[in-house]
Design an enzyme around this catalytic site. Structure first.
Site, PDB file in Angstrom:
ATOM      1  N   GLN A 122       0.821  -1.204   0.000  1.00  0.00           N
ATOM      2  CA  GLN A 122       0.000   0.000   0.000  1.00  0.00           C
ATOM      3  C   GLN A 122       0.861   1.262   0.000  1.00  0.00           C
ATOM      4  OE1 GLN A 122      -2.748   0.128   3.267  1.00  0.00           O
ATOM      5  NE2 GLN A 122      -4.159   1.483   2.204  1.00  0.00           N
ATOM      6  N   SER A 123       0.314   2.315  -0.607  1.00  0.00           N
ATOM      7  CA  SER A 123       0.961   3.628  -0.677  1.00  0.00           C
ATOM      8  C   SER A 123       2.287   3.584  -1.422  1.00  0.00           C
ATOM      9  CB  SER A 123       1.169   4.211   0.728  1.00  0.00           C
ATOM     10  OG  SER A 123      -0.070   4.336   1.405  1.00  0.00           O
ATOM     11  N   ARG A 124       2.464   2.585  -2.270  1.00  0.00           N
ATOM     12  CA  ARG A 124       3.687   2.417  -3.061  1.00  0.00           C
ATOM     13  C   ARG A 124       4.917   2.171  -2.192  1.00  0.00           C
ATOM     14  NH1 ARG A 124      -0.172   1.956  -5.845  1.00  0.00           N
ATOM     15  NH2 ARG A 124      -0.475   2.822  -7.922  1.00  0.00           N
ATOM     16  N   LEU A 125       4.712   1.750  -0.952  1.00  0.00           N
ATOM     17  CA  LEU A 125       5.820   1.416  -0.049  1.00  0.00           C
ATOM     18  C   LEU A 125       6.094  -0.086  -0.164  1.00  0.00           C
ATOM     19  CD1 LEU A 125       4.796   3.615   3.011  1.00  0.00           C
ATOM     20  CD2 LEU A 125       6.471   4.128   1.210  1.00  0.00           C
ATOM     21  N   HIS A 126       6.532  -0.480  -1.351  1.00  0.00           N
ATOM     22  CA  HIS A 126       6.670  -1.886  -1.691  1.00  0.00           C
ATOM     23  C   HIS A 126       7.799  -2.569  -0.919  1.00  0.00           C
ATOM     24  CE1 HIS A 126       4.090  -0.496  -4.859  1.00  0.00           C
ATOM     25  NE2 HIS A 126       5.057   0.201  -5.437  1.00  0.00           N
TER      26      HIS A 126
END
Length: 326
Positions: free
Chosen positions: A298-302
């Protein structure tokens, strides 16, 4: 984006009402769009909205100068994006999020080959929804220009040495990049990369390494598994060569030249059950020196874990595992 799909929208192109839902996509019958009207569309792509400068209420993003596509957000009806998002925002990656993400203890501590095999097996399960997990993008770079080329290929083998694909290495662009050309315009660059993207699992794997040709004997084993037409095609096609139209054949755009090569090859091997692998065709093994495993969050916090092949003090090599910032 669910709100977008649950409301009736008036088509700006046909002036008719179309209900978007999982049960009605794709739209039947197809929308017929006059070519004269296309310039008025800011976005015209699969999975994006039609945005007309004549009606800003339809625009999830205002028109950005002359951009034909701006900030597409995928196909909402096919995405598991969690809570309804504001119009125009891309879906979130939530599959791993609900399970606490990908942790260092979840990946093999010693070998990216072992870890890839695990992920590939998971992607191959019917319930995973990945139709061809062997599909990957192979990228090569021509020297001395540095020009990069990419193409989608199938990984056909995996062993402890690396990843194997099969192709033409006589006339293809990948042959030019990897092994050079006689005229010296390409000096040859053995470095290559592969990228696997398994969207239903929100995963990708990136491989970087050196490429080497397989021996013809080894290539023959795989070649024999191919359909006869594909074996004939490997001999017939001068991959990436320009096909010249035959002026004597109305409407020919060059396809007849290829079909002629195929007929010649079929005649050459007529009645032969065993067809030898072409000398210019065969396997290419990417021997990895760096492999990254990427899990969407989520939130591009891969979550990203990378294996790098490092040299030890005694001259031996081992894999070093580290987490990378997204």
């Amino acid at each position: 984006m669910a709100t977008f799909f649950n409301h009736r929208l008036t088509s700006l192109v046909m002036h008719q009402t179309i209900r978007f839902s999982k049960s009605t996509l794709p739209i039947t019958p197809p929308m017929r769009v006059s070519p004269r009207r296309l310039p008025s569309l800011s976005v015209f792509a699969r999975g994006t909205r039609l945005i007309s400068s004549s009606n800003s209420r339809m625009a999830l993003h205002p028109k950005q100068d002359d951009k034909l596509i701006f900030a597409p957000t995928g196909t909402p009806a096919l995405l598991d994006s969690g809570p309804t998002l504001p119009p125009g925002q891309a879906a979130q990656f939530l599959k791993a999020e609900r399970q606490g993400g990908l942790k260092r203890t979840d990946v093999d501590p010693e070998s990216p080959i072992t870890q890839f095999h695990t992920w590939f097996q998971q992607a191959s399960l019917p319930e995973a929804g990945v139709f061809h997990p062997e599909t990957c993008t192979l990228s090569t770079a021509q020297l001395p220009s540095g020009r990069v080329s990419s193409r989608v290929v199938y990984m056909k083998e995996l062993d402890h040495k690396g990843f194997v694909i099969y192709s033409n290495f006589g006339t293809s662009g990948k042959a030019r990049d990897l092994f050079g050309t006689a005229d010296g315009k390409s000096t040859g660059n053995p470095w290559a990369s592969l990228v696997f993207w398994w969207e239903p699992l929100e995963r990708q794997v990136r491989v970087e390494g050196r490429a080497e040709r397989l021996a013809s004997e080894e290539s023959q084993v795989y070649y024999d598994t191919r359909a006869r037409g594909s074996r004939i095609g490997a001999w017939a096609s001068q991959q990436s060569s320009v096909l010249k139209p035959d002026a004597s054949k109305e409407g020919d755009d060059g396809r007849s030249q290829l079909e002629g090569w195929v007929k010649e090859t079929e005649k050459k091997f007529e009645g032969a059950e065993k067809i030898p692998v072409p000398p210019f065709w065969g396997g290419l093994r990417i021997i990895p020196e760096r492999v990254e495993f990427w899990q969407g969050r989520q939130s591009r916090l891969h979550d990203r874990f990378v294996y790098d092949l490092v040299e030890c003090e005694d001259g031996s090599k081992k894999w070093q595992l580290e987490r990378l910032s997204p």
